[in-house]
Design an enzyme around this catalytic site. Structure first.
Site, short mmCIF file in Angstrom:
data_model
loop_
_atom_site.label_atom_id
_atom_site.label_comp_id
_atom_site.label_asym_id
_atom_site.label_seq_id
_atom_site.Cartn_x
_atom_site.Cartn_y
_atom_site.Cartn_z
CG HIS A 138 -1.04 1.36 1.49
ND1 HIS A 138 -2.38 1.48 1.13
CD2 HIS A 138 -0.89 2.00 2.19
CE1 HIS A 138 -2.95 2.62 1.32
NE2 HIS A 138 -2.86 3.32 2.35
CG HIS A 179 1.13 6.76 4.43
ND1 HIS A 179 1.09 5.83 3.05
CD2 HIS A 179 0.14 6.31 4.11
CE1 HIS A 179 0.17 5.30 2.77
NE2 HIS A 179 -1.28 5.62 3.66
CD GLU A 211 -3.69 5.92 13.81
OE1 GLU A 211 -3.06 6.37 13.59
OE2 GLU A 211 -4.18 5.08 14.13
CG ASP A 212 -1.63 0.78 10.88
OD1 ASP A 212 -2.37 1.42 10.85
OD2 ASP A 212 -1.77 0.95 9.44
MN MN Z 1 -2.89 4.33 4.28
#
Ligand code: MN
Length: 731
Positions: A58, A82, A86-87
């Protein structure tokens, strides 16, 4: 035209990505891109996408999309990274260390944008969310990455198993991201996002439309090729060098027009659009001349955005003619440069600036952002739109706004300069009233902290909390201020009413009577009040004397009442037991609302106190040995009994003052403050009142629970070798 390129069958390889970037930017930092590629692959590791692909495909595809806009190295690297904050376990600090502060800040910006939750209940917030995103993006590259991120997610949306989730994402794209791309002038992304959303939101409508289009093409043949050929021939005959591109409009834009005008596909005039790309501006007008000479123009469709460009910088000539094959043909005439600006919008600035690291480019970059802000206003307000003016005024205000969100992602819009306390009140009055603290971006900060765009604000509450007058100085919004005042007034009234009832009870008890509601109902009107509560409130805040009420109800009995003389009251009492039932209760919460302490007297639970109910002043509490009480000796009717009633479980704190005389010696003050801290007391003020060579005097204001607490601290201080004396001064 990366955005319209077919979806690659396999993931973009590392060297392919680098090749694409270096093909348009020879100064690209290949090493940095390579490191970011490896980093994202290792960080996302075994994480999977819905279709079973490794997750890192992704961010790599997002970077690939952005190469189509010829963005600079930091933007490509940001795209690759990016989702790592967050992940994965990556942190902003770590990214700053490995990839530099610029990239870290960009990734942080993208992460913050991603936290915004959008639900259908919030649909009225769509406009605010778009403004928020613009306001957030001090750096337009954050938005570029976010748009590319959304584009890739939309291209792969069919892999998401839950239909509701697909619809929610598609709706959000249509409401937020497609218009945002439009505002940034990136037509290609806008159209693709719209069509992908259309597919998921209205699959039947879209299928029916495509079927009709198919039938239409079958009967009319390859109209686009025919018309293109004829136009090219016409311009060539005039000796103009140009290229003609024809295209079918996107299904979504056709559908919107059909809906808006309530017409069928057959009635739709602009299924096709043609673009004539010329070499310079004068050729634009020559093409226009050739077009209008040969075919009849459709009135009202001619627009010259060359002589008067749109305020977003868009330049082109538009016209519609009854063209070849008697069909209406829409034509846009522009140069190559104008075309790229129209298609790529803000991203076109990179195309011409070869990356923003070049000298002078940062200025261009700032220009681009100014343009973006104007664009936002312009696109909002169609010309000749009667509502336009209003809307425009509203929008000008938004630079004065700050956009923050709750931990759940709800957007709260506040005027700039608003504080965390304003935020609490903006969420709900109840939340404001019970607010005891707050966290901004996970860190505890004072309630007076001014909020910044994108702050995530978490309010810490306690049901026991009530606003105080000081809160008014901590807020900026009228809403919060009004709510604080209202809450204080209500609190005070409830307390005053309670005090009033107690005062009436005392007065009546002196003659063996009880001031029941039935009794008071007979007299409230005679004091010009409308309810019993209003009368009690008036007694509580001193507007009405309790003995006057007694006189109205039991005139004869009242005559016999003799008030205890102040001198008798001051005499030490055996116990406070006689007071148990009949005294006004003094709790920590009531202080400062209905009942005030006489200034500079510092009474504490455990000490005998007396209330003075001076007309118009409410109840003021004094320690029984206060010198100031002398002034009320002539008014025995002012004196009322009060007693302490503090919650033992969760004792409130009271102010207390010590005057300490200290040996002038290194470390002396430190010893004093240590003792106070050891006794779990907080110093609220400390003043040096006198200093000699050998001694100095301090006034220390501290918070204590009661007399015992204060006495313990006093004794401990007196035990220090550096302390000469400790006193509790009071007026
Ligand atoms: Mn994304």
């Amino acid at each position: 035209m990366a955005t319209s390129a077919p979806k690659p069958d396999r993931m973009l390889r590392q060297y392919e990505l680098v090749d694409r970037v270096t093909s348009y930017d020879t100064s690209a930092d290949e090493g940095l891109i390579n490191r970011a590629y490896v980093y994202t692959v290792s960080k996302h590791g075994k994480q999977k996408r819905h279709n079973g692909d490794p997750y890192f495909s992704h961010p790599i595809e997002v970077a690939g999309i952005l190469t189509g806009f010829r963005v600079d190295t930091p933007t490509i690297v940001t795209a690759l990274l990016h989702d790592t904050i967050e992940d994965t376990d990556a942190t902003v600090e770590e990214l700053a260390e490995s990839f530099g502060p610029e990239v870290a800040e960009l990734v942080d910006g993208v992460t913050k944008l991603g936290k915004i939750e959008f639900t259908s209940e919030h649909s009225k917030q769509a406009e605010n969310l778009r403004k928020f995103m613009l306001a957030m993006s001090k750096d337009i590259r954050v938005l570029m990455v976010k748009l590319a991120d959304r584009l890739h997610n939309m291209r792969t949306l069919h892999f998401v198993p839950k239909p509701e989730k697909r619809r929610r994402i598609a709706q959000e794209t249509l409401d937020i991201y497609a218009p945002l791309a439009g505002r940034m002038g990136i037509q290609s992304i806008k159209e693709e996002l719209e069509d992908l959303s259309f597919q998921h939101l209205y699959p039947e409508a879209r299928a029916a439309l495509l079927e009709k289009l198919e039938a239409f093409r079958a009967t009319s043949g390859d109209v686009i090729a025919e018309i293109t050929e004829e136009l090219e021939a016409a311009f060539a005959a005039e000796g103009i060098a140009c290229k003609v591109y024809g295209r079918e409009k996107r299904p979504y834009s056709m559908w919107v027009k059909m809906q808006r005008r309530k017409i069928t596909l057959e009635q739709l005039s602009d299924i096709f659009g043609f673009r004539v790309i010329v070499e310079d501006v004068s050729d634009c007008y020559r093409v226009l001349g050739a077009l209008h000479t040969r075919w009849a123009m459709v009135p009202g469709r001619f627009k010259d955005y060359l002589s008067t460009p749109k305020q977003n910088g868009y330049r082109s000539i538009h016209s519609t003619v009854i063209g070849p094959a008697r069909k209406r043909v829409e034509v846009q005439i522009r140069t190559e440069t104008m075309h790229e600006l129209a298609e790529y919008g803000i991203a076109a600035h990179w195309i011409y600036k070869e990356g923003i690291r070049n000298a002078g480019a940062s200025e261009e970059f700032a220009d681009a952002f100014r343009w973006l802000k104007q664009l936002d206003e312009i696109l909002e307000t169609g010309k000749d739109d009667p509502e336009g003016f209003l809307e425009n005024t509203k929008l000008q205000m938004y630079v004065d706004q700050v956009f923050c969100f709750t931990p759940k992602g709800m957007l709260i819009t506040l005027p700039s300069g608003a504080t965390a306390l304003d935020f609490a009140y903006a969420v709900h009055t109840r939340i404001g009233d019970t607010c005891v603290g707050c966290k901004v971006n996970g860190r505890h900060v004072p309630l007076r902290t001014e909020l910044k765009n994108g702050d995530e604000v978490e309010i810490v509450r306690s049901e026991a909390q009530r606003p105080t007058a000081a809160w008014e100085t901590l807020v900026k919004t009228g809403k919060a201020r009004a709510a604080i005042r209202r809450s204080i007034r209500q609190e005070r009234e409830v307390e005053m009413t309670r005090v009033g009832r107690q005062l009436l009870h005392d007065a009546f008890a002196a003659v063996g009577k009880e001031p029941t509601d039935t009794v008071l109902e007979r007299v409230f009107a005679r004091f010009e009040y409308n309810t019993v509560d209003e009368l009690c409130l008036a007694v509580g805040d001193g507007r009405v004397n309790a003995n006057d009420v007694l006189r109205k109800v039991h005139p004869k009995l009242a005559e016999a009442v003799t008030l205890e003389e102040p001198s008798e009251r001051r005499r030490p009492r055996e116990s406070e037991e006689g007071l148990e039932k009949s005294a006004v209760r003094l709790s920590g919460a009531s202080r400062g609302q209905a009942i005030q302490f006489a200034p500079a007297t510092f009474p504490l639970p455990g000490e005998r106190v007396v209330g003075i109910a001076e007309p118009g002043k409410g109840v003021v509490v004094y320690p029984i040995d206060s010198l100031s009480l002398g002034q009320y000796d002539e008014h025995p009717d002012y004196w009322i009994d009060v007693r302490w009633d503090v919650n033992e479980e969760d004792p409130p704190v009271f102010p207390c003052r010590f005057r300490v005389t200290l040996v002038n010696e290194v470390g002396a003050l430190h010893l004093v403050t240590d003792v106070i801290a050891d006794y779990d007391s907080n110093i609220s003020n400390l003043e040096l009142t006198r200093r000699d060579l050998d001694f100095y005097d301090l006034e220390i204001d501290l918070q204590v629970r009661d007399l015992r607490h204060a006495t313990d601290i006093k004794i401990a201080l007196e035990g220090l070798h550096v302390v000469n004396s400790v006193e509790r001064p009071r007026a």
